[in-house]
Design a protein around this motif. Structure first.
Motif, PDB file in Angstrom:
ATOM      1  N   ASP A  86       0.811  -1.226   0.000  1.00  0.00           N
ATOM      2  CA  ASP A  86       0.000   0.000   0.000  1.00  0.00           C
ATOM      3  C   ASP A  86       0.850   1.284   0.000  1.00  0.00           C
ATOM      4  O   ASP A  86       0.406   2.321  -0.507  1.00  0.00           O
ATOM      5  N   ALA A  87       2.025   1.217   0.611  1.00  0.00           N
ATOM      6  CA  ALA A  87       2.822   2.444   0.760  1.00  0.00           C
ATOM      7  C   ALA A  87       3.225   2.995  -0.608  1.00  0.00           C
ATOM      8  O   ALA A  87       3.517   2.235  -1.530  1.00  0.00           O
ATOM      9  N   PHE A  88       3.228   4.302  -0.714  1.00  0.00           N
ATOM     10  CA  PHE A  88       3.609   5.042  -1.932  1.00  0.00           C
ATOM     11  C   PHE A  88       2.595   4.885  -3.077  1.00  0.00           C
ATOM     12  O   PHE A  88       2.881   5.214  -4.221  1.00  0.00           O
ATOM     13  N   GLY A  89       1.405   4.376  -2.740  1.00  0.00           N
ATOM     14  CA  GLY A  89       0.389   4.162  -3.776  1.00  0.00           C
ATOM     15  C   GLY A  89      -0.417   5.406  -4.077  1.00  0.00           C
ATOM     16  O   GLY A  89      -0.282   6.457  -3.435  1.00  0.00           O
ATOM     17  N   GLN A  90      -1.233   5.276  -5.091  1.00  0.00           N
ATOM     18  CA  GLN A  90      -2.197   6.321  -5.447  1.00  0.00           C
ATOM     19  C   GLN A  90      -3.401   5.611  -6.051  1.00  0.00           C
ATOM     20  O   GLN A  90      -3.245   4.604  -6.738  1.00  0.00           O
ATOM     21  N   HIS A  91      -4.588   6.142  -5.759  1.00  0.00           N
ATOM     22  CA  HIS A  91      -5.777   5.579  -6.406  1.00  0.00           C
ATOM     23  C   HIS A  91      -5.989   6.327  -7.713  1.00  0.00           C
ATOM     24  O   HIS A  91      -6.545   7.422  -7.748  1.00  0.00           O
ATOM     25  N   TRP A  92      -5.491   5.726  -8.787  1.00  0.00           N
ATOM     26  CA  TRP A  92      -5.565   6.375 -10.092  1.00  0.00           C
ATOM     27  C   TRP A  92      -5.472   5.292 -11.172  1.00  0.00           C
ATOM     28  O   TRP A  92      -4.436   4.653 -11.319  1.00  0.00           O
ATOM     29  N   ALA A  93      -6.561   5.111 -11.867  1.00  0.00           N
ATOM     30  CA  ALA A  93      -6.570   4.160 -12.981  1.00  0.00           C
ATOM     31  C   ALA A  93      -6.151   4.902 -14.240  1.00  0.00           C
ATOM     32  O   ALA A  93      -6.807   5.868 -14.629  1.00  0.00           O
ATOM     33  N   THR A  94      -5.058   4.470 -14.845  1.00  0.00           N
ATOM     34  CA  THR A  94      -4.619   5.109 -16.090  1.00  0.00           C
ATOM     35  C   THR A  94      -4.110   4.036 -17.043  1.00  0.00           C
ATOM     36  O   THR A  94      -3.856   2.902 -16.637  1.00  0.00           O
ATOM     37  N   SER A  95      -3.903   4.452 -18.285  1.00  0.00           N
ATOM     38  CA  SER A  95      -3.300   3.525 -19.244  1.00  0.00           C
ATOM     39  C   SER A  95      -1.784   3.482 -19.056  1.00  0.00           C
ATOM     40  O   SER A  95      -1.112   2.646 -19.640  1.00  0.00           O
ATOM     41  N   ALA A  96      -1.264   4.396 -18.246  1.00  0.00           N
ATOM     42  CA  ALA A  96       0.186   4.429 -17.983  1.00  0.00           C
ATOM     43  C   ALA A  96       0.515   3.545 -16.789  1.00  0.00           C
ATOM     44  O   ALA A  96      -0.328   3.335 -15.918  1.00  0.00           O
ATOM     45  N   ARG A  97       1.736   3.049 -16.748  1.00  0.00           N
ATOM     46  CA  ARG A  97       2.161   2.227 -15.600  1.00  0.00           C
ATOM     47  C   ARG A  97       3.265   2.915 -14.791  1.00  0.00           C
ATOM     48  O   ARG A  97       3.545   2.525 -13.674  1.00  0.00           O
ATOM     49  N   PHE A  98       3.902   3.938 -15.390  1.00  0.00           N
ATOM     50  CA  PHE A  98       5.048   4.557 -14.718  1.00  0.00           C
ATOM     51  C   PHE A  98       4.819   6.044 -14.449  1.00  0.00           C
ATOM     52  O   PHE A  98       4.106   6.722 -15.202  1.00  0.00           O
ATOM     53  N   ASP A  99       5.489   6.523 -13.397  1.00  0.00           N
ATOM     54  CA  ASP A  99       5.326   7.922 -12.978  1.00  0.00           C
ATOM     55  C   ASP A  99       5.720   8.936 -14.047  1.00  0.00           C
ATOM     56  O   ASP A  99       5.165  10.028 -14.101  1.00  0.00           O
ATOM     57  N   ASP A 100       6.693   8.570 -14.899  1.00  0.00           N
ATOM     58  CA  ASP A 100       7.148   9.544 -15.900  1.00  0.00           C
ATOM     59  C   ASP A 100       6.254   9.578 -17.136  1.00  0.00           C
ATOM     60  O   ASP A 100       6.544  10.270 -18.096  1.00  0.00           O
ATOM     61  N   GLU A 101       5.162   8.824 -17.096  1.00  0.00           N
ATOM     62  CA  GLU A 101       4.232   8.811 -18.240  1.00  0.00           C
ATOM     63  C   GLU A 101       2.975   9.629 -17.960  1.00  0.00           C
ATOM     64  O   GLU A 101       2.048   9.638 -18.765  1.00  0.00           O
ATOM     65  N   VAL A 102       2.941  10.273 -16.786  1.00  0.00           N
ATOM     66  CA  VAL A 102       1.760  11.067 -16.410  1.00  0.00           C
ATOM     67  C   VAL A 102       2.234  12.425 -15.893  1.00  0.00           C
ATOM     68  O   VAL A 102       3.400  12.572 -15.517  1.00  0.00           O
ATOM     69  N   PRO A 103       1.330  13.422 -15.853  1.00  0.00           N
ATOM     70  CA  PRO A 103       1.748  14.730 -15.307  1.00  0.00           C
ATOM     71  C   PRO A 103       2.136  14.611 -13.829  1.00  0.00           C
ATOM     72  O   PRO A 103       1.371  14.057 -13.031  1.00  0.00           O
ATOM     73  N   PHE A 104       3.317  15.122 -13.506  1.00  0.00           N
ATOM     74  CA  PHE A 104       3.873  14.944 -12.162  1.00  0.00           C
ATOM     75  C   PHE A 104       2.968  15.525 -11.074  1.00  0.00           C
ATOM     76  O   PHE A 104       2.734  14.901 -10.040  1.00  0.00           O
ATOM     77  N   ASP A 105       2.448  16.751 -11.301  1.00  0.00           N
ATOM     78  CA  ASP A 105       1.642  17.397 -10.256  1.00  0.00           C
ATOM     79  C   ASP A 105       0.381  16.587  -9.950  1.00  0.00           C
ATOM     80  O   ASP A 105      -0.010  16.446  -8.785  1.00  0.00           O
TER      81      ASP A 105
END
Ligand code: FEO
Length: 398
Positions: free
Chosen positions: A164-183
């Motif tokens: 659970d740690a460092f998670g976010q509830h966000w369903a996206t087609s991306a799997r990695f942090d650098d594929e989505v807007p950072f903010d």
């Protein structure tokens, strides 16, 4: 959809829950994911399962890599049903040689699924199991999020699978942090922290110290919800340090609900006072904001003001809801006060005052501010002045 190889021979095989909008009382406007990971080595290992309705997604993803029956080890980092709901089905499908979990994990699995006959292998912090070229190291993370929780670390890949740690509830087609807007990513991570882990902040501090002490070389953190951190590992570790210290800024929220707009008028006047003191603020009506969005805003707010009209000699129901929820999440170090309007008895602001005292909020007035029926100019001036007074006090401390 295709599986994603996150490290050599380590695959994301989880499920995306696009439609979930309520996660045990938390508003998941953008859904969530249940991440699970398949490690292809001499001993093939599945780390975590998924929520029960997503069993076939998990199996379909695994089948793109290997026959599920070929899995040797099943690691259960956490028994809450969003990760273990399909446990029995998975065990029956893969018949693992070992089910690796913490001591509390074994107890929780047996209590949940009544399967005491399975090949559990209990691990504790520091234990390592070789799978061939790779090793699985375990770190117990009690109460992050449940007593059974643990991390699985693969040193050869510098990969921390963090449950659970460092998670976010966000369903996206991306799997990695650098594929989505950072903010946006950090907003989801902050809301998740505020609603899931805030009350365990002292344990998060201990965990971060433990990770430092173990000198783990980490270049990827793969939580069980949302995006995998590979570019912003230090940013999320720093954020957890900040959030778990409950570091706040010159910001205040004015939480309220209203029957005939009197409490709302008071909330707006208080907000105006805060604005004129240069405090970042907003009135948060429970008719507009979900309780979990209020917690997300409270995370870095120094100021907390709560108001309610009195109904049936008590709190407005939504205010009772948010105060119960908020108190359970144990925010610390806030400054604020209670307010409200009433007709003849006026208990609600006093009850809020009591809640704030129990939450150890430093209250800037000895009694809540209560206005009968409709606040006139003088009453609203009082509210405005209190907003300014709170702003001044916040500026003294932050
Ligand atoms: Fe994502 Fe505590 O379960």
């Amino acid at each position: 959809m295709k599986v994603v190889e996150i490290k050599p021979d380590v695959f994301w095989v989880g499920a995306i829950d696009w439609n979930i909008r309520d996660f045990h009382g938390y508003s998941t406007y953008k859904g969530t994911t249940y991440n699970a990971f398949l490690i292809k080595d001499e001993k093939i290992t599945l780390v975590d399962t998924v929520k029960a309705p997503f069993f076939s997604d998990l199996m379909h993803h695994i089948q793109q890599i290997i026959e599920p029956r070929l899995i040797d080890y099943l690691v259960i980092n956490h028994v809450e049903m969003d990760h273990s709901g399909s446990f029995s089905q998975v065990v029956d499908a893969i018949k693992p040689e070992k089910i690796i979990c913490s001591e509390m994990g074994e107890k929780a699995l047996i209590n949940h699924f009544k399967r005491s006959d399975l090949p559990y292998e209990v691990v504790k912090t520091g234990d390592t199991i070789k799978t061939g070229k790779k090793s699985l190291q375990f770190i117990e993370t009690r109460m992050l999020h449940w007593p059974d929780s643990m991390f699985t670390y693969i040193p050869e890949d510098k990969l921390l699978i963090s449950s659970d740690a460092f998670g976010q509830h966000w369903a996206t087609s991306a799997r990695f942090d650098d594929e989505v807007p950072f903010d946006e990513l950090m907003n989801h991570a902050a809301k998740y922290y505020a609603n899931i882990l805030l009350l365990y902040s002292p344990l998060v501090q201990k965990l971060l110290a433990k990770v430092k002490e173990l000198n783990l070389d980490i270049d990827m953190i793969a939580p069980d919800h949302g995006l995998i951190w590979r570019k912003n590992v230090s940013a999320i570790l720093d954020a957890y340090d900040r959030w778990s210290r409950q570091e706040a800024k010159r910001k205040a929220i004015v939480v309220y609900d209203t029957m005939w707009h009197s409490t709302e008028k008071m909330a707006k006047a208080i907000t105006d006072g805060l604005i004129d003191e240069g405090i970042e603020t907003m009135p948060m009506s429970l008719k507009v904001f979900h309780r979990s969005d209020i917690m997300a805003e409270l995370l870095d707010s120094k100021g907390l003001v709560v108001g309610s009209p009195t109904i049936n000699n008590g709190l407005f129901p939504t205010i009772a809801d948010i105060l119960t929820y908020m108190k359970g999440l144990k925010p610390v170090g806030k400054i604020g006060f209670a307010f409200g309007s009433y007709g003849w008895s006026g208990e609600a602001p006093k009850i809020i005052f009591q809640y704030l005292s129990e939450m150890k909020v430093e209250q800037i007035i000895e009694e809540p501010i209560r206005i009968q029926y409709i606040p006139d100019h003088e009453a609203l001036k009082k509210c405005y002045d209190l907003g300014r007074k709170l702003g001044e006090r916040i500026k003294e401390t932050v």
